[in-house]
Design a protein around this motif. Structure first.
Motif, PDB file in Angstrom:
ATOM      1  N   ARG A   1      52.144  36.153  28.889  1.00  0.00           N
ATOM      2  CA  ARG A   1      52.291  34.984  29.595  1.00  0.00           C
ATOM      3  C   ARG A   1      50.777  34.840  30.167  1.00  0.00           C
ATOM      4  NH1 ARG A   1      57.207  34.362  33.296  1.00  0.00           N
ATOM      5  NH2 ARG A   1      58.317  33.960  31.519  1.00  0.00           N
ATOM      6  N   SER A   2      50.791  33.616  30.605  1.00  0.00           N
ATOM      7  CA  SER A   2      49.606  33.170  31.104  1.00  0.00           C
ATOM      8  C   SER A   2      48.859  34.033  32.170  1.00  0.00           C
ATOM      9  CB  SER A   2      49.355  31.589  31.428  1.00  0.00           C
ATOM     10  OG  SER A   2      48.299  31.489  32.257  1.00  0.00           O
ATOM     11  N   ALA A   3      47.943  34.535  32.155  1.00  0.00           N
ATOM     12  CA  ALA A   3      47.233  35.214  33.445  1.00  0.00           C
ATOM     13  C   ALA A   3      47.337  34.547  34.551  1.00  0.00           C
ATOM     14  CB  ALA A   3      45.754  35.742  33.075  1.00  0.00           C
ATOM     15  N   ARG A   4      47.035  33.125  34.491  1.00  0.00           N
ATOM     16  CA  ARG A   4      47.204  32.376  35.758  1.00  0.00           C
ATOM     17  C   ARG A   4      48.498  32.535  36.493  1.00  0.00           C
ATOM     18  NH1 ARG A   4      43.325  27.005  34.320  1.00  0.00           N
ATOM     19  NH2 ARG A   4      41.531  28.376  33.629  1.00  0.00           N
ATOM     20  N   SER A   5      49.633  32.471  35.741  1.00  0.00           N
ATOM     21  CA  SER A   5      51.071  32.581  36.314  1.00  0.00           C
ATOM     22  C   SER A   5      51.856  33.335  35.459  1.00  0.00           C
ATOM     23  CB  SER A   5      51.468  31.249  36.270  1.00  0.00           C
ATOM     24  OG  SER A   5      52.672  31.042  36.788  1.00  0.00           O
ATOM     25  N   PRO A   6      51.698  34.837  35.609  1.00  0.00           N
ATOM     26  CA  PRO A   6      52.163  35.802  34.994  1.00  0.00           C
ATOM     27  C   PRO A   6      53.709  36.002  35.345  1.00  0.00           C
ATOM     28  CG  PRO A   6      51.141  36.963  36.667  1.00  0.00           C
ATOM     29  CD  PRO A   6      50.485  35.586  36.623  1.00  0.00           C
ATOM     30  N   MET A   7      54.238  35.588  36.457  1.00  0.00           N
ATOM     31  CA  MET A   7      55.594  35.600  36.845  1.00  0.00           C
ATOM     32  C   MET A   7      56.551  34.678  36.722  1.00  0.00           C
ATOM     33  SD  MET A   7      55.230  38.919  37.038  1.00  0.00           S
ATOM     34  CE  MET A   7      56.828  39.190  37.450  1.00  0.00           C
TER      35      MET A   7
ATOM     36  N   GLN B   1      49.050  44.183  32.034  1.00  0.00           N
ATOM     37  CA  GLN B   1      47.832  44.519  31.495  1.00  0.00           C
ATOM     38  C   GLN B   1      47.055  43.284  30.801  1.00  0.00           C
ATOM     39  OE1 GLN B   1      48.767  47.037  28.077  1.00  0.00           O
ATOM     40  NE2 GLN B   1      50.514  48.105  29.331  1.00  0.00           N
ATOM     41  N   ALA B   2      45.880  43.405  31.533  1.00  0.00           N
ATOM     42  CA  ALA B   2      45.040  42.337  30.837  1.00  0.00           C
ATOM     43  C   ALA B   2      44.688  42.334  29.579  1.00  0.00           C
ATOM     44  CB  ALA B   2      43.535  42.164  31.661  1.00  0.00           C
ATOM     45  N   ASN B   3      44.769  41.085  28.881  1.00  0.00           N
ATOM     46  CA  ASN B   3      44.676  40.865  27.479  1.00  0.00           C
ATOM     47  C   ASN B   3      43.451  40.032  27.383  1.00  0.00           C
ATOM     48  OD1 ASN B   3      45.235  41.062  24.404  1.00  0.00           O
ATOM     49  ND2 ASN B   3      45.976  39.098  24.738  1.00  0.00           N
ATOM     50  N   LEU B   4      42.218  40.653  27.072  1.00  0.00           N
ATOM     51  CA  LEU B   4      41.117  39.860  26.893  1.00  0.00           C
ATOM     52  C   LEU B   4      40.585  39.398  25.813  1.00  0.00           C
ATOM     53  CD1 LEU B   4      38.552  42.430  28.805  1.00  0.00           C
ATOM     54  CD2 LEU B   4      39.923  40.324  29.803  1.00  0.00           C
ATOM     55  N   THR B   5      40.134  37.950  25.713  1.00  0.00           N
ATOM     56  CA  THR B   5      40.394  37.137  24.371  1.00  0.00           C
ATOM     57  C   THR B   5      38.756  36.354  24.828  1.00  0.00           C
ATOM     58  OG1 THR B   5      41.255  35.361  25.072  1.00  0.00           O
ATOM     59  CG2 THR B   5      42.618  36.892  23.868  1.00  0.00           C
ATOM     60  N   SER B   6      38.430  35.823  23.518  1.00  0.00           N
ATOM     61  CA  SER B   6      37.140  34.882  23.735  1.00  0.00           C
ATOM     62  C   SER B   6      37.064  33.703  23.240  1.00  0.00           C
ATOM     63  CB  SER B   6      35.900  35.873  23.275  1.00  0.00           C
ATOM     64  OG  SER B   6      35.804  36.177  21.979  1.00  0.00           O
TER      65      SER B   6
ATOM     66  N   GLN C   1      36.905  35.885  28.885  1.00  0.00           N
ATOM     67  CA  GLN C   1      37.925  35.462  29.956  1.00  0.00           C
ATOM     68  C   GLN C   1      39.150  35.722  29.826  1.00  0.00           C
ATOM     69  OE1 GLN C   1      37.080  33.275  32.309  1.00  0.00           O
ATOM     70  NE2 GLN C   1      39.268  33.345  33.058  1.00  0.00           N
ATOM     71  N   GLN C   2      39.658  36.055  30.858  1.00  0.00           N
ATOM     72  CA  GLN C   2      41.177  36.797  30.874  1.00  0.00           C
ATOM     73  C   GLN C   2      42.104  35.738  30.655  1.00  0.00           C
ATOM     74  OE1 GLN C   2      42.301  39.684  33.914  1.00  0.00           O
ATOM     75  NE2 GLN C   2      44.255  38.977  33.850  1.00  0.00           N
ATOM     76  N   TYR C   3      42.712  35.379  29.680  1.00  0.00           N
ATOM     77  CA  TYR C   3      43.884  34.241  29.451  1.00  0.00           C
ATOM     78  C   TYR C   3      45.091  34.704  29.629  1.00  0.00           C
ATOM     79  CZ  TYR C   3      39.911  31.506  27.533  1.00  0.00           C
ATOM     80  OH  TYR C   3      38.714  30.856  27.218  1.00  0.00           O
ATOM     81  N   SER C   4      45.462  35.931  29.131  1.00  0.00           N
ATOM     82  CA  SER C   4      47.079  36.321  29.331  1.00  0.00           C
ATOM     83  C   SER C   4      47.159  37.803  29.618  1.00  0.00           C
ATOM     84  CB  SER C   4      47.706  36.008  28.021  1.00  0.00           C
ATOM     85  OG  SER C   4      46.984  36.855  26.848  1.00  0.00           O
ATOM     86  N   VAL C   5      48.410  38.033  30.136  1.00  0.00           N
ATOM     87  CA  VAL C   5      48.702  39.431  30.346  1.00  0.00           C
ATOM     88  C   VAL C   5      49.979  39.873  29.840  1.00  0.00           C
ATOM     89  CG1 VAL C   5      47.708  39.074  32.733  1.00  0.00           C
ATOM     90  CG2 VAL C   5      50.086  38.603  32.186  1.00  0.00           C
ATOM     91  N   CYS C   6      50.033  41.189  29.526  1.00  0.00           N
ATOM     92  CA  CYS C   6      51.104  41.954  28.791  1.00  0.00           C
ATOM     93  C   CYS C   6      52.217  42.202  29.959  1.00  0.00           C
ATOM     94  CB  CYS C   6      50.927  42.835  28.054  1.00  0.00           C
ATOM     95  SG  CYS C   6      51.949  43.693  27.194  1.00  0.00           S
ATOM     96  N   LEU C   7      53.488  41.416  29.769  1.00  0.00           N
ATOM     97  CA  LEU C   7      54.452  41.793  30.607  1.00  0.00           C
ATOM     98  C   LEU C   7      55.184  43.105  30.128  1.00  0.00           C
ATOM     99  CD1 LEU C   7      56.239  38.182  31.094  1.00  0.00           C
ATOM    100  CD2 LEU C   7      54.215  39.309  32.366  1.00  0.00           C
TER     101      LEU C   7
END
Length: 241
Positions: free
Chosen positions: A59-65, A28-33, A40-46
């Protein structure tokens, strides 16, 4: 017998429940500003939950896995030192460290130090420590409350490969003495208030070679016997050497 690293991994794993659904759609996208980037999407919920509570794992949206060691768009940044160097180059004229003076019970306006000024101060302190003979890997104690100089010294430590050691006045003189001896601290940054405490047991911390007084005036600093082997200097003078 398990190695310490294996025991740590088992302890962490025992707190994590893995999802039975391997589909990445669970992310799930975790939007921050921030000041510079909006929504900007910075992190995702695992799709894991901690057993001890309803806490999400991010974890970082750029490398969630997988965990990465460098930023994709800034491969030159690998350490805290690299990160600060990048900040100085990118935001040199931006405000970084602010202080507010008190006068007659009133709090004044902020006085700011920019990233560029902080970078210059970091280099001045780090090179001065090297000038006084403190070699790479030496431990540097910070014996005063939060203020810009605390962070400047810490930046200098990361830039010149020193190890910063916080010394907490709230724990009392015995704790400070123990930490200094245990870490083999060679240099200590303090303020006039904590200097008196240091001097009360200076003979019991033989590893210390340099004491720097933040906010002190050289003409008002006490004289130490040559036999102590300790150099006492103000922060202002050190930064100008």
């Amino acid at each position: 017998m398990d190695l310490p690293a294996q025991r740590r991994l088992k302890a962490i794993q025992s707190h994590v429940l893995s999802s039975t659904n391997a589909d990445q759609s669970d992310l799930q996208a975790n939007l921050t500003s921030s000041q510079f980037v909006h929504r900007q999407q910075y992190s995702v919920c695992l799709p894991e939950k901690l057993q001890t509570g309803k806490w999400n794992v991010y974890r970082s949206a750029r490398s969630p896995m997988k965990i990465v060691t460098r930023f994709h768009d800034h491969p030159e940044i690998e350490t805290l030192h690299d990160n600060f160097v990048h900040a100085v180059k990118t935001f040199g004229d931006y405000k970084y460290l602010g202080t507010r003076a008190r006068a007659d019970g009133m709090i004044g306006e902020y006085t700011w130090m920019t990233y560029g000024e902080a970078g210059a101060a970091r280099e001045a302190i780090g090179s001065a420590l090297r000038f006084h003979g403190l070699q790479k890997g030496a431990c540097i104690g910070l014996y005063f409350i939060n203020r810009p100089e605390w962070l400047i010294v810490d930046h200098a430590c990361t830039a010149y490969s020193y190890i910063s050691i916080p010394l907490y006045d709230t724990l009392g003189p015995d704790a400070v003495k123990y930490v200094v001896n245990h870490a083999d601290v060679q240099g200590i940054f303090c303020v006039p208030e904590t200097l008196n405490t240091l001097l009360s047991f200076i003979s019991e911390i033989p590893s210390v070679r340099l004491i720097v007084v933040v906010g002190g005036v050289d003409e008002h600093l006490p004289s130490l016997p040559l036999a102590s082997g300790v150099k006492l200097i103000s922060y202002t003078k050190l930064s100008s050497e």
